[in-house]
Design a protein around this motif. Sequence first.
Motif, PDB file in Angstrom:
ATOM      1  N   THR A   1       0.833  -1.163   0.075  1.00 17.44           N
ATOM      2  CA  THR A   1       0.103   0.063  -0.018  1.00 17.44           C
ATOM      3  C   THR A   1       0.634   1.315   0.112  1.00 17.44           C
ATOM      4  O   THR A   1       0.375   2.220  -0.065  1.00 17.44           O
ATOM      5  N   LEU A   2       1.984   1.131   0.190  1.00 17.86           N
ATOM      6  CA  LEU A   2       3.131   2.254  -0.025  1.00 17.86           C
ATOM      7  C   LEU A   2       2.895   2.881  -1.260  1.00 17.86           C
ATOM      8  O   LEU A   2       3.603   2.346  -2.285  1.00 17.86           O
ATOM      9  N   ALA A   3       2.838   4.285  -1.264  1.00 16.73           N
ATOM     10  CA  ALA A   3       2.931   4.852  -2.450  1.00 16.73           C
ATOM     11  C   ALA A   3       3.585   6.310  -2.420  1.00 16.73           C
ATOM     12  O   ALA A   3       4.157   6.774  -3.268  1.00 16.73           O
ATOM     13  N   ARG A   4       3.397   6.858  -1.003  1.00 18.19           N
ATOM     14  CA  ARG A   4       4.088   8.237  -0.714  1.00 18.19           C
ATOM     15  C   ARG A   4       3.685   9.428  -1.609  1.00 18.19           C
ATOM     16  O   ARG A   4       3.922  10.565  -1.256  1.00 18.19           O
ATOM     17  N   GLY A   5       2.624   8.881  -2.508  1.00 14.27           N
ATOM     18  CA  GLY A   5       1.807  10.386  -3.109  1.00 14.27           C
ATOM     19  C   GLY A   5       2.722  11.139  -3.996  1.00 14.27           C
ATOM     20  O   GLY A   5       2.039  12.146  -4.386  1.00 14.27           O
ATOM     21  N   LEU A   6       3.787  10.905  -4.499  1.00  7.81           N
ATOM     22  CA  LEU A   6       4.731  11.843  -5.017  1.00  7.81           C
ATOM     23  C   LEU A   6       4.719  11.185  -6.652  1.00  7.81           C
ATOM     24  O   LEU A   6       5.007  10.236  -6.658  1.00  7.81           O
ATOM     25  N   ASN A   7       4.475  12.249  -7.463  1.00  4.33           N
ATOM     26  CA  ASN A   7       4.547  11.723  -8.888  1.00  4.33           C
ATOM     27  C   ASN A   7       5.991  11.282  -9.383  1.00  4.33           C
ATOM     28  O   ASN A   7       5.787  10.687 -10.351  1.00  4.33           O
ATOM     29  N   TYR A   8       7.071  11.525  -8.613  1.00  9.49           N
ATOM     30  CA  TYR A   8       8.171  11.288  -9.603  1.00  9.49           C
ATOM     31  C   TYR A   8       8.891   9.934  -9.341  1.00  9.49           C
ATOM     32  O   TYR A   8       9.845   9.535  -9.842  1.00  9.49           O
ATOM     33  N   TYR A   9       8.070   8.996  -8.314  1.00 11.64           N
ATOM     34  CA  TYR A   9       8.885   7.880  -7.964  1.00 11.64           C
ATOM     35  C   TYR A   9       8.437   7.008  -9.186  1.00 11.64           C
ATOM     36  O   TYR A   9       7.317   6.907  -9.563  1.00 11.64           O
ATOM     37  N   THR A  10       9.517   6.104  -9.542  1.00 13.10           N
ATOM     38  CA  THR A  10       9.173   5.271 -10.773  1.00 13.10           C
ATOM     39  C   THR A  10       9.666   3.713 -10.385  1.00 13.10           C
ATOM     40  O   THR A  10       9.308   2.933 -11.090  1.00 13.10           O
ATOM     41  N   GLY A  11      10.312   3.654  -9.288  1.00 18.49           N
ATOM     42  CA  GLY A  11      11.035   2.130  -8.892  1.00 18.49           C
ATOM     43  C   GLY A  11      10.568   1.892  -7.509  1.00 18.49           C
ATOM     44  O   GLY A  11       9.405   2.097  -6.856  1.00 18.49           O
ATOM     45  N   ALA A  12      11.624   1.626  -6.760  1.00 19.79           N
ATOM     46  CA  ALA A  12      11.529   1.417  -5.299  1.00 19.79           C
ATOM     47  C   ALA A  12      10.986   2.608  -4.562  1.00 19.79           C
ATOM     48  O   ALA A  12      11.239   3.959  -4.927  1.00 19.79           O
ATOM     49  N   ILE A  13      10.063   2.319  -3.498  1.00 21.00           N
ATOM     50  CA  ILE A  13       9.640   3.136  -2.617  1.00 21.00           C
ATOM     51  C   ILE A  13       9.793   2.743  -1.098  1.00 21.00           C
ATOM     52  O   ILE A  13       9.636   1.736  -0.650  1.00 21.00           O
ATOM     53  N   TYR A  14      10.554   3.815  -0.429  1.00 20.79           N
ATOM     54  CA  TYR A  14      10.800   3.345   0.982  1.00 20.79           C
ATOM     55  C   TYR A  14       9.915   4.400   1.893  1.00 20.79           C
ATOM     56  O   TYR A  14       9.451   5.502   1.592  1.00 20.79           O
ATOM     57  N   GLU A  15       9.778   3.667   3.199  1.00 26.03           N
ATOM     58  CA  GLU A  15       9.112   4.617   4.103  1.00 26.03           C
ATOM     59  C   GLU A  15       9.801   3.852   5.470  1.00 26.03           C
ATOM     60  O   GLU A  15       9.549   2.561   5.642  1.00 26.03           O
ATOM     61  N   VAL A  16      10.168   4.669   6.686  1.00 23.52           N
ATOM     62  CA  VAL A  16      10.361   4.208   7.918  1.00 23.52           C
ATOM     63  C   VAL A  16       9.496   4.573   8.859  1.00 23.52           C
ATOM     64  O   VAL A  16       9.281   5.699   8.929  1.00 23.52           O
TER      65      VAL A  16
END
Length: 458
Positions: free
Chosen positions: A293-308
Motif C-alpha cells: 500500500t506504500l505509495a508516498r503520493g509523489l509523482n516522480y517515483y518510478t521504482g523502489a519506494i521506502y518509508e521508515v
Amino acid sequence: MAQKPSIPKGTRDFSPTEVAKRNYIFSTIKQVFETFGFQPIETPSFENSDTLMGKYGEEGDRLIFKILNSGDYLNKVDESFLKDKDSLKVTSKISEKALRYDLTVPFARYVVQHQNEIEFPFKRYQMQPVWRADRPQKGRFREFYQCDADVVGSKGLWQEVEFVQLYDAVFNKLKLEGVTIKLNNRKILAGIAEIIGEKDKLIDFTVALDKLDKIGANGVIKEMQEKGISEKAIEKVQPLFSFNGTNLEKQDQLQEMLSNSEEGLQGVTDLRFVVNTIETLGLKSSKLTIDVTLARGLNYYTGAIYEVSAPEGVNMGSIGGGGRYDDLTGIFGLKDMSGVGISFGLDRIYLVLEELNLFNEVDLPKPKVLFVNFGEVEALYCMKALAELRKNNIKSELYPDSAKMKKQMNYANRRDIPFVVIVGTNEIANKKFTLKNMQTGEQQLCSLEELLKITIQH
C-alpha cells in the motif's frame, strides 16, 4: 503595554540543550553518509517557482510557500484577475520564487545545472531546512530539516540495497531499535492499476491506497469512488487492504496477482532482489518488510519506494522515506539520468529519541571549568589560565561579572559544571589556583600545569 512577541505556527525556537541533541543526530547521520561514500552539497532556501511547481502533485503544490515579488507586486496584475479572485492567475503574477518543499527537486535542478562539473554516478548528501504550508500537529511542522542522500547516474539495484543498510546503520548508531523499513515498488502499483483496469488513474489510485493506515479501508474506498475509480476495480484491489504474511509469501502473492502485467512483474523482480539480498546480509537494528500500500503520493517515483516507521508503541508518523526516480532530471532537460534517494526526518527522529530516553549519552554544551570572578586583577590572572586550558581543548569560561560568591557557585551548579577555579590575592601571590570539584566538594591548591593535568584527565 507592548504585545508579547511570538513565532509563526509550525515553527520553533531551540534551547542550547535542544540544539546539542539535534546536532548529535546531525553528526550521526553525516558520519554514516560519508562512510557510505556520499559528499555534501547545499542549495538555496528558495527556488524559482517554476522549478518547484508541478513536481509534487496537486496536493504538494498547494503546500508550497510562495514569496511575494519585491516592490509594488500588484502593479502589473490585470484588474480582471483581482475582480475574478482567481488566486492561481494572481499568484503567478505576484510571486516568481518559493521556499523549497523538499531537497530532491532542488537536487535534480542542481544536477542538470552542473552536469558538466559532476562525476557520475554522483552520490550527494544534503542536510538543510525545508518549508511546507501544512497544518501543524505532533511531529509535523511548517519548517523542518531533511537529511537526504541520493545517487544519480546509476540504474543498478545495489544502491537500493545500500540505502536499506544506510538506514539501519544510522538507527543502530542512534541506539534506536525496532525500526521498520517498509519497501514497495512503483512498478507493482502500476501493474495493479493495469490489472484492475484503471491504468489511467494510477496517481489517484496510489494516493488513496497510501492513506490506508490513516483513514482505513472504508476511507480508501470512499476516496477511490470520489476519484471515479469503478466499483469493479475497487473490488479487485480490496485483497491489498489485508495483505500479510512473510516477505517471501508476499512476493509469491504479488507474482501470482501480477502474472498478466509485464511492468508489475518487473517490479516484483526488483523487489525480490532487494529483499532477498538484505535477508542474506542481515540488519542490526531494523526490520525490512514489504508494504504494497506504500505509495508516498509523489509523482516522480518510478521504482523502489521506502518509508521508515518508528518502533512499535511510539505514536509517530514516518521518520524517513524515499525512492527511485528514473525521470526526475528529465523535467529539467537532462534525459536518461536515473536516480534513487532517501531522506531522514530529523525533527521526528528527535521526538522519538526523546520519548524513548535515548539522549542520555549526549554531551550537552557546557564548560568543564568555571573561573570565579573576584575583580579586575583576579579576572586578568584567570584569563591567562583560560587561554592555556582552551589551547588544550578544555571547555572553560570566566564568570562575566564580579558578583557574590554564592551567585557564581549557583550558576556552576545549575549548568552542572564539574570544576570551579577560585583565585584570590593569595593564589596570585603564589602563582597557584584553588580547584574545587563540584561533585565531591573537595578543594586543592595547584599550579597551572597541575590544573591542566587534572581537568584533561576528567
